[in-house]
Design a protein around this motif. Structure first.
Motif: not given
Ligand code: DC
Length: 223
Positions: A36, A40-41, A104, A110, A131-132, A170, A174, A177
């Motif tokens: 994932t 985002y990238r 992101a 998202r 991450r989520d 980063r 991350d 946020r």
């Protein structure tokens, strides 16, 4: 979950080894591997192509309706196309590293990507890393892991890859946020990979799946 397919959620900070582990695990178990971070990238990459300031939320949100992001699968690995083009290795560029946490953090970005991530389950069972994944994308899956590593090990891993990146900066963005920050999802098993080989982490991950009742036909594929 909406069908008989299972989702294995693998979260963790940058350079924790989660991508390598997720890839190996997916390969061993014959599951689709979904990266994932690449999605985002791809949004960050598109801001470069379109000359959009990643800190200008309204401009990034407007870009989402003018650029087509299409996710797919090739040879059991997730792919992402931006207006039909494959950004390939450019997703790892320094310029993308510098922008990705900003895009992101935007809830509309998202929402769009989370929907595409959930759609993968229609295609088959997945190992999804990010991450989520355990906290937001698939909160109901019992198969959740959080792969961690010490800060010094993570820096060494990035340097060994020859990548100019500051994983800690980063991760700070991350984790701080408001929208779906990096957290250890409820019910996730934490595996610290600092002192372990990839094989050992994969073995522990397979152990977690077995303990938590993954289908035998999937576990039987482990060679
Ligand atoms: O895994 P990666 O380093 O390629 O991810 C790039 C960035 O994308 C990372 O800094 C945070 C963001 N990301 C995210 O917010 N949520 C995800 N599920 C995956 C990545």
């Amino acid at each position: 979950m909406s069908n008989h397919h299972i989702a294995v959620a693998i979260d963790g900070p940058a350079a924790s080894g989660k991508s390598t582990v997720a890839k190996r695990l997916a390969k061993q178990l014959g599951l689709i591997m979904v990266n994932t971070g690449a999605m985002y990238r791809a949004v960050a990459w598109a801001t470069i192509q379109k000359g959009v300031d990643p800190s200008d939320t309204a401009a990034v949100v407007a870009m989402l309706s003018s650029v087509e992001f299409r996710c797919g699968v090739t040879e059991m690995l997730s792919t992402v196309l931006v207006d039909g083009a494959d950004p390939g290795e450019e997703l790892r560029q320094d310029a993308v590293n510098g922008r990705v946490s900003k895009v992101a953090a935007i809830p509309e970005v998202r929402a769009l990507l989370v929907k595409m991530q959930r759609d993968y389950l229609e295609l088959g069972s997945v190992v999804m890393e990010g991450r989520d994944i355990g906290s937001v994308v698939f909160p109901d899956t019992p198969f959740k892991m959080y792969i961690d590593a010490s800060e010094s090990v993570r820096r060494m891993r990035r340097a060994a890859e020859g990548i100019i990146d500051d994983p800690t900066a980063r991760d700070k963005e991350d984790s701080e946020r408001k929208s779906s920050p990096l957290v250890i999802a409820e019910g996730a098993v934490v595996i610290d990979s600092s002192e372990l080989t990839i094989e050992e982490v994969v073995e522990q991950a397979v152990g977690v799946l077995a303990e938590r009742g993954a289908p035998q036909e999937i576990l039987d594929r482990v060679r």
